[in-house]
Design a protein around this motif. Structure first.
Motif, PDB file in Angstrom:
ATOM      1  N   ALA A 151       0.809  -1.227   0.000  1.00 16.85           N
ATOM      2  CA  ALA A 151       0.000   0.000   0.000  1.00 16.85           C
ATOM      3  C   ALA A 151       0.839   1.272   0.000  1.00 16.85           C
ATOM      4  CB  ALA A 151      -0.934  -0.001   1.211  1.00 16.85           C
ATOM      5  N   ALA A 152       2.133   1.173   0.318  1.00 12.52           N
ATOM      6  CA  ALA A 152       2.981   2.357   0.433  1.00 12.52           C
ATOM      7  C   ALA A 152       3.337   2.924  -0.933  1.00 12.52           C
ATOM      8  CB  ALA A 152       4.249   2.012   1.203  1.00 12.52           C
ATOM      9  N   ASP A 153       3.585   4.238  -0.979  1.00 15.53           N
ATOM     10  CA  ASP A 153       3.989   4.904  -2.217  1.00 15.53           C
ATOM     11  C   ASP A 153       5.470   4.687  -2.531  1.00 15.53           C
ATOM     12  OD1 ASP A 153       1.434   6.179  -2.657  1.00 15.53           O
ATOM     13  OD2 ASP A 153       1.952   7.557  -1.034  1.00 15.53           O
ATOM     14  N   GLU A 154       6.292   4.671  -1.497  1.00 16.54           N
ATOM     15  CA  GLU A 154       7.738   4.522  -1.680  1.00 16.54           C
ATOM     16  C   GLU A 154       8.268   3.457  -0.723  1.00 16.54           C
ATOM     17  OE1 GLU A 154       9.401   6.114  -3.896  1.00 16.54           O
ATOM     18  OE2 GLU A 154       8.605   8.142  -4.201  1.00 16.54           O
ATOM     19  N   TRP A 155       9.290   2.739  -1.166  1.00 16.49           N
ATOM     20  CA  TRP A 155      10.051   1.849  -0.289  1.00 16.49           C
ATOM     21  C   TRP A 155      11.407   2.499  -0.061  1.00 16.49           C
ATOM     22  CZ3 TRP A 155       9.304  -3.946  -2.071  1.00 16.49           C
ATOM     23  CH2 TRP A 155       7.951  -4.277  -1.958  1.00 16.49           C
ATOM     24  N   VAL A 156      11.833   2.546   1.193  1.00 16.19           N
ATOM     25  CA  VAL A 156      13.012   3.322   1.559  1.00 16.19           C
ATOM     26  C   VAL A 156      13.916   2.486   2.462  1.00 16.19           C
ATOM     27  CG1 VAL A 156      13.836   5.461   2.611  1.00 16.19           C
ATOM     28  CG2 VAL A 156      11.599   5.413   1.492  1.00 16.19           C
ATOM     29  N   SER A 157      15.214   2.580   2.232  1.00 11.36           N
ATOM     30  CA  SER A 157      16.172   1.862   3.076  1.00 11.36           C
ATOM     31  C   SER A 157      17.206   2.834   3.631  1.00 11.36           C
ATOM     32  CB  SER A 157      16.875   0.751   2.292  1.00 11.36           C
ATOM     33  OG  SER A 157      17.653   1.309   1.243  1.00 11.36           O
ATOM     34  N   ILE A 158      17.824   2.426   4.722  1.00  9.76           N
ATOM     35  CA  ILE A 158      18.922   3.179   5.334  1.00  9.76           C
ATOM     36  C   ILE A 158      20.220   2.445   4.994  1.00  9.76           C
ATOM     37  CG2 ILE A 158      19.952   3.949   7.507  1.00  9.76           C
ATOM     38  CD1 ILE A 158      17.097   4.001   8.678  1.00  9.76           C
ATOM     39  N   PRO A 159      21.110   3.045   4.198  1.00  5.02           N
ATOM     40  CA  PRO A 159      22.356   2.358   3.834  1.00  5.02           C
ATOM     41  C   PRO A 159      23.179   2.015   5.075  1.00  5.02           C
ATOM     42  CG  PRO A 159      22.011   4.294   2.452  1.00  5.02           C
ATOM     43  CD  PRO A 159      21.003   4.371   3.562  1.00  5.02           C
ATOM     44  N   MET A 160      23.751   0.808   5.063  1.00  4.55           N
ATOM     45  CA  MET A 160      24.522   0.336   6.218  1.00  4.55           C
ATOM     46  C   MET A 160      25.816  -0.315   5.765  1.00  4.55           C
ATOM     47  SD  MET A 160      21.457  -1.315   8.474  1.00  4.55           S
ATOM     48  CE  MET A 160      19.832  -0.769   8.002  1.00  4.55           C
ATOM     49  N   ALA A 161      26.719  -0.464   6.694  1.00  4.31           N
ATOM     50  CA  ALA A 161      27.994  -1.112   6.419  1.00  4.31           C
ATOM     51  C   ALA A 161      27.778  -2.588   6.098  1.00  4.31           C
ATOM     52  CB  ALA A 161      28.921  -0.967   7.627  1.00  4.31           C
ATOM     53  N   PRO A 162      28.655  -3.183   5.313  1.00  5.65           N
ATOM     54  CA  PRO A 162      28.534  -4.608   4.988  1.00  5.65           C
ATOM     55  C   PRO A 162      28.487  -5.461   6.256  1.00  5.65           C
ATOM     56  CG  PRO A 162      30.207  -3.570   3.616  1.00  5.65           C
ATOM     57  CD  PRO A 162      29.818  -2.565   4.656  1.00  5.65           C
ATOM     58  N   GLY A 163      27.656  -6.483   6.218  1.00  2.24           N
ATOM     59  CA  GLY A 163      27.556  -7.408   7.339  1.00  2.24           C
ATOM     60  C   GLY A 163      26.501  -7.039   8.353  1.00  2.24           C
ATOM     61  N   VAL A 164      25.899  -5.851   8.208  1.00  3.65           N
ATOM     62  CA  VAL A 164      24.812  -5.433   9.101  1.00  3.65           C
ATOM     63  C   VAL A 164      23.576  -5.213   8.236  1.00  3.65           C
ATOM     64  CG1 VAL A 164      24.008  -3.731  10.776  1.00  3.65           C
ATOM     65  CG2 VAL A 164      26.446  -4.316  10.652  1.00  3.65           C
ATOM     66  N   ASP A 165      22.514  -5.972   8.506  1.00  6.71           N
ATOM     67  CA  ASP A 165      21.371  -5.898   7.598  1.00  6.71           C
ATOM     68  C   ASP A 165      20.239  -5.000   8.077  1.00  6.71           C
ATOM     69  OD1 ASP A 165      20.379  -7.405   9.639  1.00  6.71           O
ATOM     70  OD2 ASP A 165      19.619  -9.046   8.390  1.00  6.71           O
ATOM     71  N   SER A 166      20.245  -4.626   9.355  1.00  7.91           N
ATOM     72  CA  SER A 166      19.117  -3.824   9.825  1.00  7.91           C
ATOM     73  C   SER A 166      19.468  -3.097  11.113  1.00  7.91           C
ATOM     74  CB  SER A 166      17.881  -4.705  10.063  1.00  7.91           C
ATOM     75  OG  SER A 166      18.124  -5.641  11.098  1.00  7.91           O
ATOM     76  N   LEU A 167      18.621  -2.117  11.442  1.00  8.53           N
ATOM     77  CA  LEU A 167      18.719  -1.381  12.695  1.00  8.53           C
ATOM     78  C   LEU A 167      17.524  -1.717  13.576  1.00  8.53           C
ATOM     79  CD1 LEU A 167      19.636   2.205  11.426  1.00  8.53           C
ATOM     80  CD2 LEU A 167      21.140   0.667  12.704  1.00  8.53           C
ATOM     81  N   ASN A 168      17.700  -1.593  14.870  1.00  6.10           N
ATOM     82  CA  ASN A 168      16.570  -1.614  15.781  1.00  6.10           C
ATOM     83  C   ASN A 168      15.557  -0.565  15.324  1.00  6.10           C
ATOM     84  OD1 ASN A 168      15.566   0.188  18.218  1.00  6.10           O
ATOM     85  ND2 ASN A 168      15.561  -1.922  18.946  1.00  6.10           N
ATOM     86  N   VAL A 169      14.246  -0.873  15.477  1.00  2.00           N
ATOM     87  CA  VAL A 169      13.223   0.011  14.928  1.00  2.00           C
ATOM     88  C   VAL A 169      13.290   1.412  15.544  1.00  2.00           C
ATOM     89  CG1 VAL A 169      11.438  -0.753  16.578  1.00  2.00           C
ATOM     90  CG2 VAL A 169      10.764   0.218  14.365  1.00  2.00           C
ATOM     91  N   ALA A 170      13.639   1.506  16.821  1.00  2.00           N
ATOM     92  CA  ALA A 170      13.738   2.830  17.435  1.00  2.00           C
ATOM     93  C   ALA A 170      14.901   3.612  16.837  1.00  2.00           C
ATOM     94  CB  ALA A 170      13.896   2.697  18.949  1.00  2.00           C
ATOM     95  N   ALA A 171      16.041   2.930  16.609  1.00  3.54           N
ATOM     96  CA  ALA A 171      17.190   3.587  15.987  1.00  3.54           C
ATOM     97  C   ALA A 171      16.869   3.982  14.550  1.00  3.54           C
ATOM     98  CB  ALA A 171      18.405   2.664  16.028  1.00  3.54           C
ATOM     99  N   ALA A 172      16.192   3.097  13.820  1.00  6.39           N
ATOM    100  CA  ALA A 172      15.819   3.403  12.441  1.00  6.39           C
ATOM    101  C   ALA A 172      14.901   4.617  12.375  1.00  6.39           C
ATOM    102  CB  ALA A 172      15.144   2.188  11.800  1.00  6.39           C
ATOM    103  N   SER A 173      13.981   4.714  13.332  1.00  3.73           N
ATOM    104  CA  SER A 173      13.076   5.869  13.337  1.00  3.73           C
ATOM    105  C   SER A 173      13.858   7.167  13.537  1.00  3.73           C
ATOM    106  CB  SER A 173      12.004   5.712  14.419  1.00  3.73           C
ATOM    107  OG  SER A 173      12.525   5.886  15.724  1.00  3.73           O
ATOM    108  N   ALA A 174      14.848   7.151  14.429  1.00  2.00           N
ATOM    109  CA  ALA A 174      15.638   8.353  14.683  1.00  2.00           C
ATOM    110  C   ALA A 174      16.394   8.781  13.430  1.00  2.00           C
ATOM    111  CB  ALA A 174      16.597   8.113  15.839  1.00  2.00           C
ATOM    112  N   VAL A 175      17.002   7.815  12.729  1.00  2.45           N
ATOM    113  CA  VAL A 175      17.723   8.133  11.495  1.00  2.45           C
ATOM    114  C   VAL A 175      16.768   8.718  10.454  1.00  2.45           C
ATOM    115  CG1 VAL A 175      19.021   7.156   9.571  1.00  2.45           C
ATOM    116  CG2 VAL A 175      19.506   6.399  11.908  1.00  2.45           C
ATOM    117  N   ALA A 176      15.614   8.075  10.282  1.00  2.34           N
ATOM    118  CA  ALA A 176      14.650   8.531   9.278  1.00  2.34           C
ATOM    119  C   ALA A 176      14.105   9.916   9.608  1.00  2.34           C
ATOM    120  CB  ALA A 176      13.509   7.518   9.160  1.00  2.34           C
TER     121      ALA A 176
END
Length: 273
Positions: free
Chosen positions: A242-267
Motif C-alpha cells: 500500500a505504500a507509495d515509496e520503499w526506503v532503506s537506510i544504507p549500512m555497512a557490509p555485514g549489518v542488515d538492519s537497525l533496531n526500529v527505534a534507531a531506524a526511526s531516529a535516522v529517518a
C-alpha cells in the motif's frame, strides 16, 4: 492544595492504581479500561501536568515530598507518602525515582483531525506510522525521537503497544505526552486516508528496489508519512504493497538492519524540513 496522607498498609485500597506495575498483561488491560496511566519520576510527572493531564493521585517516598512540594501545593489530588519498602511491596519493584503519579487519560484525537492539522514545524508536515511495535521501550524511544526531531504526529496500528504504559512513558522521558498521537482502526486500509490528505507514504524496509533515505529526503515532499514496522519482521506485506515509496537506510557490509527505534531516529533526522 493536595492532601498529604501517610500510608503504612500495602493493601490499602487507596493505592489501587499503583498495584502490580510490573505485571505487563494486567496493566495493559487495567490502565486503558480504568482511564489511567502511571507517570514515573519528577520530570515525567511535571511534563504530564504541563501537557494538561489531570492527576488522580501521587505516591511519594519521604525524601521526595519536599522536591515535589510545589506540585503538592498546586493539585487537589491526594498524595500518598510511603516508605520505599512499602512502595516496592505495592508496585512490585524498587521505585528508585521515588515518585509516581496516577494520571487520567485523555480521549484520543481522530485520525482525520491529526491529518488535517496545520504543521507544527516549518512549512511541510511529517508524520510517523508505527505498525505492531510491541516492545514498550522501543515505542518510547521512537516517540522521544519524534518529539526531538519535529515529527508532527504519530499514528499506531491497532496492535501496537500502549504509548502510555509506564515503561514507554519513562523511556520517552515524557515525549509521548508531547507528540499528538492516535490509533488507526482499519489497518492497512487506513493508508488511503493519508493519500487523500496529500501525504506520500514511505515504508522503511530492506527491499532491493528501495530508494535510500537520502534520496527520499532530497525529494522534499511537503507531506510525508514515514512507516516503520514491528521488531524482527518489519512492515507487513500488505502495508508494503500500500505504500507509495520503499526506503532503506544504507549500512555497512555485514549489518542488515537497525533496531526500529534507531531506524526511526535516522529517518526522522534525515527527512527533517
Amino acid at each position: 492544595m493536595a492532601e498529604l496522607i501517610t500510608i503504612d498498609d500495602p493493601d490499602d485500597p487507596r493505592l489501587h492504581d499503583y498495584t502490580s506495575l510490573t505485571d505487563v498483561d494486567l496493566r495493559r488491560r487495567r490502565e486503558p479500561a480504568e482511564g489511567l496511566f502511571i507517570a514515573e519520576g519528577e520530570k515525567v510527572i511535571r511534563r504530564a501536568r504541563h501537557a494538561g493531564y489531570r492527576m488522580r493521585s501521587m505516591l511519594l517516598s519521604a525524601k521526595w515530598v519536599d522536591v515535589m512540594r510545589d506540585v503538592i501545593d498546586e493539585v487537589p489530588a491526594p498524595v500518598y507518602a510511603v516508605s520505599p519498602d512499602l512502595a516496592e511491596q505495592v508496585t512490585g519493584y524498587h521505585v528508585h525515582r521515588g515518585a509516581l503519579a496516577s494520571m487520567q487519560r485523555k480521549p484520543l484525537p481522530t485520525a482525520e483531525d491529526l491529518l488535517a492539522a496545520a504543521p507544527a514545524h516549518g512549512a511541510g508536515r511529517r508524520v510517523a506510522i508505527f505498525e505492531d511495535i510491541v516492545d514498550h521501550a522501543n515505542l518510547g524511544a521512537a516517540f522521544r525521537s519524534a518529539a526531538a526531531l519535529g515529527v508532527d504526529a504519530v499514528f499506531l496500528s491497532p496492535r501496537c503497544a500502549d504509548p502510555l504504559y509506564r515503561r514507554a512513558v519513562k523511556v520517552s522521558m515524557g515525549a509521548v505526552l508531547q507528540v499528538p498521537w492516535t490509533r488507526l482502526s482499519s489497518w492497512p486500509k487506513d493508508i488511503e486516508r493519508f493519500r487523500q490528505h496529500g501525504f506520500v507514504t514511505a515504508a522503511l524496509c530492506l527491499a532491493d528496489k528501495s530508494i535510500t533515505i537520502n534520496e527520499l529526503a532530497a525529494r522534499r515532499y511537503p507531506k510525508l508519512a514515514l512507516m516503520l514496522g514491528t521488531e524482527g519482521d518489519g512492515l507487513s506485506v500488505d502495508a508494503l504493497r500500500a505504500a507509495d515509496e520503499w526506503v532503506s537506510i544504507p549500512m555497512a557490509p555485514g549489518v542488515d538492519s537497525l533496531n526500529v527505534a534507531a531506524a526511526s531516529a535516522v529517518a526522522f533526522y534525515a527527512t527533517r524540513l
